[in-house]
Design a protein around this motif. Sequence first.
Motif, PDB file in Angstrom:
ATOM      1  N   THR A 285     -36.906 -16.801   9.947  1.00  0.00           N
ATOM      2  CA  THR A 285     -37.105 -17.288   8.585  1.00  0.00           C
ATOM      3  C   THR A 285     -35.824 -17.039   7.809  1.00  0.00           C
ATOM      4  O   THR A 285     -35.310 -15.910   7.783  1.00  0.00           O
ATOM      5  CB  THR A 285     -38.269 -16.550   7.896  1.00  0.00           C
ATOM      6  OG1 THR A 285     -39.460 -16.731   8.680  1.00  0.00           O
ATOM      7  CG2 THR A 285     -38.496 -17.096   6.493  1.00  0.00           C
ATOM      8  N   VAL A 286     -35.299 -18.090   7.166  1.00  0.00           N
ATOM      9  CA  VAL A 286     -34.065 -17.987   6.379  1.00  0.00           C
ATOM     10  C   VAL A 286     -34.384 -18.353   4.938  1.00  0.00           C
ATOM     11  O   VAL A 286     -34.964 -19.415   4.677  1.00  0.00           O
ATOM     12  CB  VAL A 286     -32.969 -18.917   6.942  1.00  0.00           C
ATOM     13  CG1 VAL A 286     -31.699 -18.806   6.093  1.00  0.00           C
ATOM     14  CG2 VAL A 286     -32.679 -18.568   8.406  1.00  0.00           C
ATOM     15  N   SER A 287     -34.015 -17.462   3.999  1.00  0.00           N
ATOM     16  CA  SER A 287     -34.245 -17.703   2.565  1.00  0.00           C
ATOM     17  C   SER A 287     -32.906 -17.633   1.848  1.00  0.00           C
ATOM     18  O   SER A 287     -32.142 -16.678   1.998  1.00  0.00           O
ATOM     19  CB  SER A 287     -35.199 -16.646   1.983  1.00  0.00           C
ATOM     20  OG  SER A 287     -36.451 -16.672   2.656  1.00  0.00           O
ATOM     21  N   GLY A 288     -32.634 -18.672   1.066  1.00  0.00           N
ATOM     22  CA  GLY A 288     -31.389 -18.711   0.322  1.00  0.00           C
ATOM     23  C   GLY A 288     -30.254 -19.248   1.167  1.00  0.00           C
ATOM     24  O   GLY A 288     -30.383 -19.504   2.373  1.00  0.00           O
ATOM     25  N   ALA A 289     -29.116 -19.405   0.513  1.00  0.00           N
ATOM     26  CA  ALA A 289     -27.923 -19.894   1.203  1.00  0.00           C
ATOM     27  C   ALA A 289     -27.236 -18.708   1.863  1.00  0.00           C
ATOM     28  O   ALA A 289     -26.494 -17.966   1.233  1.00  0.00           O
ATOM     29  CB  ALA A 289     -26.978 -20.574   0.215  1.00  0.00           C
ATOM     30  N   VAL A 290     -27.512 -18.506   3.148  1.00  0.00           N
ATOM     31  CA  VAL A 290     -26.989 -17.341   3.869  1.00  0.00           C
ATOM     32  C   VAL A 290     -25.564 -17.651   4.296  1.00  0.00           C
ATOM     33  O   VAL A 290     -25.317 -18.240   5.352  1.00  0.00           O
ATOM     34  CB  VAL A 290     -27.888 -17.003   5.075  1.00  0.00           C
ATOM     35  CG1 VAL A 290     -27.330 -15.786   5.804  1.00  0.00           C
ATOM     36  CG2 VAL A 290     -29.311 -16.756   4.615  1.00  0.00           C
ATOM     37  N   GLU A 291     -24.612 -17.261   3.458  1.00  0.00           N
ATOM     38  CA  GLU A 291     -23.190 -17.453   3.742  1.00  0.00           C
ATOM     39  C   GLU A 291     -22.442 -16.167   3.410  1.00  0.00           C
ATOM     40  O   GLU A 291     -21.682 -16.088   2.436  1.00  0.00           O
ATOM     41  CB  GLU A 291     -22.630 -18.623   2.923  1.00  0.00           C
ATOM     42  CG  GLU A 291     -23.282 -19.962   3.267  1.00  0.00           C
ATOM     43  CD  GLU A 291     -22.756 -21.083   2.384  1.00  0.00           C
ATOM     44  OE1 GLU A 291     -21.927 -20.770   1.501  1.00  0.00           O
ATOM     45  OE2 GLU A 291     -23.153 -22.234   2.586  1.00  0.00           O
ATOM     46  N   PRO A 292     -22.630 -15.097   4.180  1.00  0.00           N
ATOM     47  CA  PRO A 292     -21.997 -13.818   3.879  1.00  0.00           C
ATOM     48  C   PRO A 292     -20.540 -13.791   4.303  1.00  0.00           C
ATOM     49  O   PRO A 292     -20.093 -14.652   5.080  1.00  0.00           O
ATOM     50  CB  PRO A 292     -22.826 -12.831   4.703  1.00  0.00           C
ATOM     51  CG  PRO A 292     -23.272 -13.630   5.883  1.00  0.00           C
ATOM     52  CD  PRO A 292     -23.505 -15.009   5.363  1.00  0.00           C
ATOM     53  N   PRO A 293     -19.777 -12.798   3.821  1.00  0.00           N
ATOM     54  CA  PRO A 293     -18.397 -12.632   4.286  1.00  0.00           C
ATOM     55  C   PRO A 293     -18.372 -12.336   5.786  1.00  0.00           C
ATOM     56  O   PRO A 293     -19.385 -11.935   6.380  1.00  0.00           O
ATOM     57  CB  PRO A 293     -17.901 -11.423   3.468  1.00  0.00           C
ATOM     58  CG  PRO A 293     -18.810 -11.348   2.288  1.00  0.00           C
ATOM     59  CD  PRO A 293     -20.127 -11.855   2.760  1.00  0.00           C
ATOM     60  N   PRO A 294     -17.222 -12.515   6.423  1.00  0.00           N
ATOM     61  CA  PRO A 294     -17.145 -12.340   7.884  1.00  0.00           C
ATOM     62  C   PRO A 294     -17.606 -10.975   8.358  1.00  0.00           C
ATOM     63  O   PRO A 294     -18.307 -10.876   9.361  1.00  0.00           O
ATOM     64  CB  PRO A 294     -15.663 -12.575   8.178  1.00  0.00           C
ATOM     65  CG  PRO A 294     -15.194 -13.452   7.069  1.00  0.00           C
ATOM     66  CD  PRO A 294     -15.960 -13.033   5.866  1.00  0.00           C
ATOM     67  N   ALA A 295     -17.213  -9.893   7.652  1.00  0.00           N
ATOM     68  CA  ALA A 295     -17.603  -8.550   8.087  1.00  0.00           C
ATOM     69  C   ALA A 295     -19.117  -8.375   8.034  1.00  0.00           C
ATOM     70  O   ALA A 295     -19.725  -7.797   8.940  1.00  0.00           O
ATOM     71  CB  ALA A 295     -16.919  -7.493   7.225  1.00  0.00           C
ATOM     72  N   VAL A 296     -19.734  -8.887   6.980  1.00  0.00           N
ATOM     73  CA  VAL A 296     -21.189  -8.785   6.852  1.00  0.00           C
ATOM     74  C   VAL A 296     -21.869  -9.650   7.908  1.00  0.00           C
ATOM     75  O   VAL A 296     -22.865  -9.234   8.524  1.00  0.00           O
ATOM     76  CB  VAL A 296     -21.628  -9.191   5.434  1.00  0.00           C
ATOM     77  CG1 VAL A 296     -23.151  -9.232   5.331  1.00  0.00           C
ATOM     78  CG2 VAL A 296     -21.057  -8.223   4.408  1.00  0.00           C
ATOM     79  N   ALA A 297     -21.354 -10.860   8.116  1.00  0.00           N
ATOM     80  CA  ALA A 297     -21.955 -11.747   9.117  1.00  0.00           C
ATOM     81  C   ALA A 297     -21.886 -11.129  10.502  1.00  0.00           C
ATOM     82  O   ALA A 297     -22.857 -11.169  11.276  1.00  0.00           O
ATOM     83  CB  ALA A 297     -21.248 -13.095   9.093  1.00  0.00           C
ATOM     84  N   GLU A 298     -20.738 -10.536  10.841  1.00  0.00           N
ATOM     85  CA  GLU A 298     -20.584  -9.906  12.156  1.00  0.00           C
ATOM     86  C   GLU A 298     -21.564  -8.746  12.312  1.00  0.00           C
ATOM     87  O   GLU A 298     -22.255  -8.634  13.325  1.00  0.00           O
ATOM     88  CB  GLU A 298     -19.147  -9.419  12.326  1.00  0.00           C
ATOM     89  CG  GLU A 298     -18.907  -8.667  13.616  1.00  0.00           C
ATOM     90  CD  GLU A 298     -17.479  -8.140  13.692  1.00  0.00           C
ATOM     91  OE1 GLU A 298     -17.210  -7.342  14.596  1.00  0.00           O
ATOM     92  OE2 GLU A 298     -16.654  -8.519  12.833  1.00  0.00           O
ATOM     93  N   ALA A 299     -21.642  -7.855  11.284  1.00  0.00           N
ATOM     94  CA  ALA A 299     -22.537  -6.700  11.370  1.00  0.00           C
ATOM     95  C   ALA A 299     -23.999  -7.136  11.422  1.00  0.00           C
ATOM     96  O   ALA A 299     -24.788  -6.603  12.208  1.00  0.00           O
ATOM     97  CB  ALA A 299     -22.309  -5.769  10.177  1.00  0.00           C
ATOM     98  N   ALA A 300     -24.374  -8.119  10.598  1.00  0.00           N
ATOM     99  CA  ALA A 300     -25.766  -8.576  10.579  1.00  0.00           C
ATOM    100  C   ALA A 300     -26.156  -9.195  11.924  1.00  0.00           C
ATOM    101  O   ALA A 300     -27.264  -8.965  12.435  1.00  0.00           O
ATOM    102  CB  ALA A 300     -25.961  -9.583   9.450  1.00  0.00           C
ATOM    103  N   TYR A 301     -25.271  -9.980  12.507  1.00  0.00           N
ATOM    104  CA  TYR A 301     -25.568 -10.616  13.798  1.00  0.00           C
ATOM    105  C   TYR A 301     -25.774  -9.563  14.889  1.00  0.00           C
ATOM    106  O   TYR A 301     -26.723  -9.647  15.683  1.00  0.00           O
ATOM    107  CB  TYR A 301     -24.434 -11.568  14.176  1.00  0.00           C
ATOM    108  CG  TYR A 301     -24.647 -12.305  15.472  1.00  0.00           C
ATOM    109  CD1 TYR A 301     -25.582 -13.325  15.567  1.00  0.00           C
ATOM    110  CD2 TYR A 301     -23.903 -11.975  16.601  1.00  0.00           C
ATOM    111  CE1 TYR A 301     -25.785 -14.006  16.766  1.00  0.00           C
ATOM    112  CE2 TYR A 301     -24.088 -12.642  17.799  1.00  0.00           C
ATOM    113  CZ  TYR A 301     -25.034 -13.658  17.870  1.00  0.00           C
ATOM    114  OH  TYR A 301     -25.223 -14.333  19.067  1.00  0.00           O
ATOM    115  N   LEU A 302     -24.899  -8.561  14.921  1.00  0.00           N
ATOM    116  CA  LEU A 302     -25.021  -7.532  15.942  1.00  0.00           C
ATOM    117  C   LEU A 302     -26.272  -6.686  15.733  1.00  0.00           C
ATOM    118  O   LEU A 302     -26.884  -6.217  16.698  1.00  0.00           O
ATOM    119  CB  LEU A 302     -23.771  -6.651  15.933  1.00  0.00           C
ATOM    120  CG  LEU A 302     -22.482  -7.363  16.378  1.00  0.00           C
ATOM    121  CD1 LEU A 302     -21.294  -6.433  16.243  1.00  0.00           C
ATOM    122  CD2 LEU A 302     -22.614  -7.863  17.814  1.00  0.00           C
ATOM    123  N   VAL A 303     -26.681  -6.439  14.475  1.00  0.00           N
ATOM    124  CA  VAL A 303     -27.930  -5.721  14.205  1.00  0.00           C
ATOM    125  C   VAL A 303     -29.113  -6.507  14.739  1.00  0.00           C
ATOM    126  O   VAL A 303     -30.035  -5.949  15.359  1.00  0.00           O
ATOM    127  CB  VAL A 303     -28.076  -5.430  12.693  1.00  0.00           C
ATOM    128  CG1 VAL A 303     -29.507  -5.007  12.354  1.00  0.00           C
ATOM    129  CG2 VAL A 303     -27.096  -4.361  12.251  1.00  0.00           C
TER     130      VAL A 303
END
Length: 600
Positions: free
Chosen positions: A500-518
């Motif tokens: 489920t995706v809510s909102g425009a999920v466009e985080p900075p690269p560091a956040v995107a990398e950490a979130a993906y690995l989590v």
Amino acid sequence: MIRATGMEWALAQNASQAVVHTVAGVALIRSREGSRIGLVLLSMGTAAALGVLLWGYAAGRWPGWSAAEWVTGWIWAFFFVPFFTVLPALFPDGRPVTPRWRPVVWAGLLVTALAAVGQPWDLIAVAVIVVALVSIASLVVRWIRSGPDARRQITYLLYAAGYVLLIEIAGGLLPHHARQAAILLIPIAPTVAIALAVLRYRLYGIDLAIRRTFVYLAVTGLMFSGYLAAVALLGTALSRAVSPQVALVAAAVVAALIESGRRVLQHRMSGLLYGYRDRPLDALAELRRQLGGAATSVDIARRAAPLIANALRSPGVAVALLTDGLPEEIARFGEPGPRAVEVPLVAHGERLGTLVVGPRARREPYGEKDLRLIAELGHHVAAALAAARLTAELDRARQQAIHSAAQERLRLRQDLHDGLGPLLSGAGLGLDGVRRGLGPGSREERDLQLISDHVRMAAREVRRIIDAMQPGPVADLGLAAAVREHVERCAALDVECTLTVSGAVEPPPAVAEAAYLVVLEAVANVLRHAGARSCAVSLRQEKGSLRVEVRDDGRGIGPGYVAGVGISSMRRRVASIGGRFAIRADRGTTVTAVFPLELP
């Protein structure tokens, strides 16, 4: 009038009056407004003390004892009569209510002198009663003509007068020892009433001195009176039943118990009036305990302000920090007032802000002990604020470094993927074309083959570097699409995975990398350990943060679980960006990570 019949009770009453009135008189006589009331109390206390000393001298039958005994026969009038006749006419400002009432004061002094003479006693007793009633009437008139505060002040003394009249009229109905104990409080009641009036309504503007005096009066005077009363009671009760030695031991035990009670009571009353002034180490220990869980400057200030106010019994405390050289208030407890004490908050030679502590009362300055305690509390608050600021700066620097490294890795990946990689591939193809135009087996053909192999090897190394810089799917597809691709792959297994995706999920690269690995680690734990039938992944971006949640319906993680490599890795990865990580068991296991999208 009812009088104490036993010598022990008479000694207890006179000694108590000497202590209470003398101390109160000395305190009040310091003030110009209260000097007359203080003079009356001081004269009464001095006369009582002199009477006690002369009584003891006469009891010892020392040289001149008869003269001492003669003085004790009339000096009692000077510490007993004035608080019925003179004190009510002068309270609370040391002046009669109007000039017409001034003769009442002179009449009180006159009947005091006549009572000392004692002849004729019946007429003098009637005169004392009449003047006392008129004096109390003047107090009632003053109460009628005064404002609300003055009425409340006078009410205290009227209560004391009512108590005295009640004992004088109905005391005979009480048992002997209860009657003597009630009489013992007669000379103390007016002084306590005056002290209460001054304490609560700042009558003479010497609150600090009166507060200290009241502590002494309430603790030392009353405990001393209680000691004398107990000794008198034990002396009366035990004198006929046991030997004098046993009675002396009993009196010593009573004295020890009362002294212990005095210390405890004085400690409690000092804390009630002055806070932690006499216990600075306790104040510092309490401050350390309160600030133990504070992480930010605002949190430290909000916790410290009420503690400092309570420690000093201050009406208000404020903490201000310097922001770009200008003070900015970040915490306030109560209202410090216009005459507050301002203490600079300095750490490592740098001024961080100001601690503002309001005075206890309008005319009550802080003493030396109070100021030292304020300075010490301010020093510890400044040290905590400096530590919080350094921690915040380190966190910002670390997060900036992480974001900068992520941005730089993304830029390098793009440059290598779109620039150097294609160039090397094109160079390899060009070498192959030239090599095919040469004769097979020639030296030139062999050299070009070797160079072409090296170029292809360099291209493969560039691709390896690109893949190691950041998870490929995140860089190529974006966070939401990369997570959806991974969830669709997992859905082919026995566990049903949804996203489920809510909102425009466009985080900075560091956040995107950490979130993906989590997400990868959390889903892997569900597949390996949870025994779940379903797994729900959600990405929600709102209000400057990205919330990642992975929930399953498996057996759940136990309350006393030990974090393994995967959970510890996720927690460190989230904390390194300044986020919050939590894992809980509720009909399964829920892993939550909240990432900030902006640098602090």
